[in-house]
Design a protein around this motif. Sequence first.
Motif, PDB file in Angstrom:
ATOM      1  N   ASP A 139       0.852  -1.188   0.000  1.00 35.51           N
ATOM      2  CA  ASP A 139       0.000   0.000   0.000  1.00 35.51           C
ATOM      3  C   ASP A 139       0.896   1.250   0.000  1.00 35.51           C
ATOM      4  N   GLY A 140       0.727   2.115  -0.989  1.00 33.48           N
ATOM      5  CA  GLY A 140       1.544   3.341  -1.040  1.00 33.48           C
ATOM      6  C   GLY A 140       2.768   3.199  -1.931  1.00 33.48           C
ATOM      7  N   PHE A 141       2.969   2.011  -2.440  1.00 35.70           N
ATOM      8  CA  PHE A 141       4.084   1.709  -3.342  1.00 35.70           C
ATOM      9  C   PHE A 141       3.583   0.678  -4.341  1.00 35.70           C
ATOM     10  N   PRO A 142       3.821   0.809  -5.630  1.00 34.08           N
ATOM     11  CA  PRO A 142       4.547   1.871  -6.316  1.00 34.08           C
ATOM     12  C   PRO A 142       3.703   3.133  -6.508  1.00 34.08           C
ATOM     13  N   ARG A 143       4.377   4.263  -6.547  1.00 33.59           N
ATOM     14  CA  ARG A 143       3.698   5.541  -6.729  1.00 33.59           C
ATOM     15  C   ARG A 143       4.124   6.208  -8.026  1.00 33.59           C
ATOM     16  N   SER A 144       4.937   5.546  -8.821  1.00 31.79           N
ATOM     17  CA  SER A 144       5.395   6.113 -10.094  1.00 31.79           C
ATOM     18  C   SER A 144       5.645   4.955 -11.051  1.00 31.79           C
ATOM     19  N   ILE A 145       5.746   5.302 -12.326  1.00 33.73           N
ATOM     20  CA  ILE A 145       5.970   4.257 -13.327  1.00 33.73           C
ATOM     21  C   ILE A 145       7.322   3.577 -13.093  1.00 33.73           C
ATOM     22  N   VAL A 146       8.319   4.353 -12.679  1.00 32.52           N
ATOM     23  CA  VAL A 146       9.647   3.754 -12.435  1.00 32.52           C
ATOM     24  C   VAL A 146       9.552   2.732 -11.298  1.00 32.52           C
ATOM     25  N   ILE A 149      -3.222  18.917  -0.374  1.00 33.46           N
ATOM     26  CA  ILE A 149      -4.076  17.901  -1.002  1.00 33.46           C
ATOM     27  C   ILE A 149      -3.834  17.899  -2.515  1.00 33.46           C
ATOM     28  N   ASP A 150      -3.780  19.117  -3.105  1.00 31.30           N
ATOM     29  CA  ASP A 150      -3.562  19.212  -4.554  1.00 31.30           C
ATOM     30  C   ASP A 150      -2.224  18.594  -4.957  1.00 31.30           C
ATOM     31  N   LYS A 151      -1.211  18.834  -4.137  1.00 30.35           N
ATOM     32  CA  LYS A 151       0.125  18.315  -4.448  1.00 30.35           C
ATOM     33  C   LYS A 151       0.115  16.782  -4.469  1.00 30.35           C
ATOM     34  N   ARG A 152      -0.534  16.193  -3.464  1.00 28.12           N
ATOM     35  CA  ARG A 152      -0.612  14.721  -3.406  1.00 28.12           C
ATOM     36  C   ARG A 152      -1.399  14.194  -4.587  1.00 28.12           C
ATOM     37  N   HIS A 153      -2.510  14.884  -4.918  1.00 25.81           N
ATOM     38  CA  HIS A 153      -3.334  14.405  -6.022  1.00 25.81           C
ATOM     39  C   HIS A 153      -2.654  14.617  -7.377  1.00 25.81           C
ATOM     40  N   ASP A 154      -1.811  15.663  -7.480  1.00 24.76           N
ATOM     41  CA  ASP A 154      -1.039  15.843  -8.725  1.00 24.76           C
ATOM     42  C   ASP A 154      -0.203  14.590  -9.003  1.00 24.76           C
ATOM     43  N   ILE A 155       0.382  14.059  -7.942  1.00 24.22           N
ATOM     44  CA  ILE A 155       1.213  12.852  -8.111  1.00 24.22           C
ATOM     45  C   ILE A 155       0.313  11.653  -8.434  1.00 24.22           C
ATOM     46  N   TYR A 156      -0.772  11.506  -7.666  1.00 24.08           N
ATOM     47  CA  TYR A 156      -1.628  10.329  -7.857  1.00 24.08           C
ATOM     48  C   TYR A 156      -2.246  10.290  -9.259  1.00 24.08           C
ATOM     49  N   TYR A 157      -2.847  11.400  -9.681  1.00 25.71           N
ATOM     50  CA  TYR A 157      -3.632  11.392 -10.929  1.00 25.71           C
ATOM     51  C   TYR A 157      -2.781  11.583 -12.190  1.00 25.71           C
ATOM     52  N   THR A 170       3.544   9.552 -15.691  1.00 29.59           N
ATOM     53  CA  THR A 170       4.662   8.972 -14.926  1.00 29.59           C
ATOM     54  C   THR A 170       4.307   8.713 -13.458  1.00 29.59           C
ATOM     55  N   GLY A 171       3.135   9.169 -13.021  1.00 25.02           N
ATOM     56  CA  GLY A 171       2.767   9.107 -11.603  1.00 25.02           C
ATOM     57  C   GLY A 171       2.105   7.798 -11.195  1.00 25.02           C
ATOM     58  N   THR A 172       1.249   7.916 -10.154  1.00 29.05           N
ATOM     59  CA  THR A 172       0.690   6.695  -9.561  1.00 29.05           C
ATOM     60  C   THR A 172      -0.319   6.020 -10.492  1.00 29.05           C
ATOM     61  N   LEU A 173      -1.132   6.806 -11.188  1.00 29.38           N
ATOM     62  CA  LEU A 173      -2.051   6.146 -12.129  1.00 29.38           C
ATOM     63  C   LEU A 173      -1.276   5.460 -13.254  1.00 29.38           C
ATOM     64  N   ALA A 174      -0.145   6.051 -13.659  1.00 27.45           N
ATOM     65  CA  ALA A 174       0.688   5.378 -14.661  1.00 27.45           C
ATOM     66  C   ALA A 174       1.155   4.025 -14.125  1.00 27.45           C
ATOM     67  N   ALA A 175       1.497   3.999 -12.827  1.00 26.41           N
ATOM     68  CA  ALA A 175       1.938   2.740 -12.200  1.00 26.41           C
ATOM     69  C   ALA A 175       0.794   1.725 -12.204  1.00 26.41           C
ATOM     70  N   SER A 176      -0.423   2.188 -11.860  1.00 24.34           N
ATOM     71  CA  SER A 176      -1.524   1.221 -11.807  1.00 24.34           C
ATOM     72  C   SER A 176      -1.875   0.737 -13.219  1.00 24.34           C
ATOM     73  N   TYR A 177      -1.789   1.616 -14.224  1.00 20.34           N
ATOM     74  CA  TYR A 177      -2.080   1.186 -15.605  1.00 20.34           C
ATOM     75  C   TYR A 177      -1.017   0.214 -16.120  1.00 20.34           C
ATOM     76  N   PHE A 178       0.206   0.382 -15.629  1.00 23.25           N
ATOM     77  CA  PHE A 178       1.273  -0.564 -15.979  1.00 23.25           C
ATOM     78  C   PHE A 178       0.835  -1.982 -15.573  1.00 23.25           C
ATOM     79  N   TYR A 179       0.272  -2.101 -14.366  1.00 21.44           N
ATOM     80  CA  TYR A 179      -0.172  -3.419 -13.887  1.00 21.44           C
ATOM     81  C   TYR A 179      -1.458  -3.872 -14.580  1.00 21.44           C
ATOM     82  N   LYS A 180      -2.294  -2.897 -14.929  1.00 21.54           N
ATOM     83  CA  LYS A 180      -3.540  -3.252 -15.631  1.00 21.54           C
ATOM     84  C   LYS A 180      -3.203  -3.896 -16.988  1.00 21.54           C
ATOM     85  N   ASP A 181      -2.231  -3.320 -17.700  1.00 17.94           N
ATOM     86  CA  ASP A 181      -1.817  -3.869 -18.996  1.00 17.94           C
ATOM     87  C   ASP A 181      -1.193  -5.247 -18.846  1.00 17.94           C
TER      88      ASP A 181
END
Length: 223
Positions: free
Chosen positions: A83-90, A170-178, A182-193
Amino acid sequence: MNILIFGPNGSGKGTQGSLAKKKYDLDHIESGAIFRQHIGGGTELGKKAKEYIDRGELVPDDITIPMVLDVLKQSGAKGWLLDGFPRSIVQAQKLWDALQKDGVKLDYVIEILLPRQVAKNRIMGRRICKNDPNHPNNIFIDAIKPNGDKCRVCGGDLSARSDDQDEGAIDKRHDIYYDTKTGTLAASYFYKDLAPKAGFTYIELNGEGSIDSIKDTLLKQLV
Ligand code: AMP
């Protein structure tokens, strides 16, 4: 059983995650909590991480990735909920490489979907009961609206957490998440693919439903 969970701050990720954790008796590995332990213990790693955490930035990968991979390796036989990792595509790629290398099977990836503005309202609407911080109260969620300005469960006094009212943070955290590049949604889409090819199940939960309906949907999909 090994599970990854993604969800923006305000999506109920903690609640849904603990459901999966209990069901399979998993170790809950939470990157933010590991950093807080290091900070509390005054370790070198904690000192380095603190300056980034205080600014609301991600801790650099050369600190974060080995730290999390190390804790994963020490996890018990029943498996983990990460939980909380990964937060980026890298981080997503590095985690996948490490799992492959160590022959560790991933079973589920859970993504809680919630529009950004809804997530923000939820955080800003949270109210904490002075008698029990687990009493759910949120001025923006009908199902758990406080009773006037008192706790809906016990009638206790309510207050807002100062960090919940800090829109900039809050905006700063969501900038990374959404961030889907390269951010957290990129990481989740990496796993979705990866899911259909790699043989794990990718579960998408609509975070706008009630806590109980999301729980039901999740439990139906975890076998
Ligand atoms: P959290 O408790 O998940 O909100 O994490 C608290 C803070 O720890 C974050 O704001 C980041 O500064 C840091 N952190 C947690 N997880 C990571 C990660 N995967 N990569 C980089 N920094 C992280």
